[in-house]
Design a protein around this motif. Sequence first.
Motif: not given
Length: 218
Positions: A14, A16, A56, A60, A157, A159, A161, A199
Motif C-alpha cells: 500500500v 499511503g 482515520r 490506517q 493499493e 491510500w 489524502w 482508497r
Amino acid sequence: MSESRTDDTSGTLVVGTFLTLDGVMQAPGGPDEDRDSGFEHGGWTVNYWDERMGERMDDQFAGADALLLGRKTYEIFAAHWPHVDAKGDPVATKLNEMPKYVASRTLDSVEWNNSTLLSGDVAEAVEDLRNERGDVIMVQGSQNLIQTLLAHDLVDEFWLWIFPVVLGVGKRLFGDGTVPAALELTDAETSSTGVQMLRFERAGGVEYGSFALDNVAE
C-alpha cells in the motif's frame, strides 16, 4: 499486472501519502522536511487537520502490519517518532513497535527499533518481502522509492489524502515510468477542511475506447 499479484498468498503493498490537488507530495509536514530543488512550500498540510483525520490516520496504521521506507523518510521518522510520548498516541506506539524495512543504497545500518535494511535490487527485495510476509505493508513518504515500485508494478493499493491546495512545483506521486493501471475507488470521505481521504485498489489494466461516431459521412 504481474503474475505474483494474482497469488492469493502474497501480501498487499500500500502507498499511503498526502497530495496536493496537482499531485505534489513533497514536504507535507514542515518547511525543512525536504528542500530538494529549492522547494519552499514545506508544511502545506498542517493547517488542514481536524479530529476526523486523526481518527482515520489511527485506523490506517492499525490496518498496516509493516512499514516500508526510503532512506530520507526513514531518517525523518527515526529522528522524530522514538522521542514522541507514545502514551495515548496509537500512531507513535505502532510506528515504534511495528516491523520497518528500509530501502537504501547508502545506509550501512538502521538503528530504529525493529528496522531491517533491505539489500540487493530494491524491486526484487520488495516483491520477495511482500510474498514472504503475506500481510499489509505500507509505504509512507519515500517519493524516490515509490517511483521504483510504480515502474515495476508492485503497488496494490493507494491510500491518498488530497488536500485542497495547488503548489505548481515539487515532487509528484506519479512520475514518468509509472505502469498504466486501472483503479477502483473503494472508500471515500471528506474532512471538515475539504481533504479527500480516498482508497483505491488495483483493478487490472487500462481499458481504452473512443467517443468518435461510427459511420459518419465523410
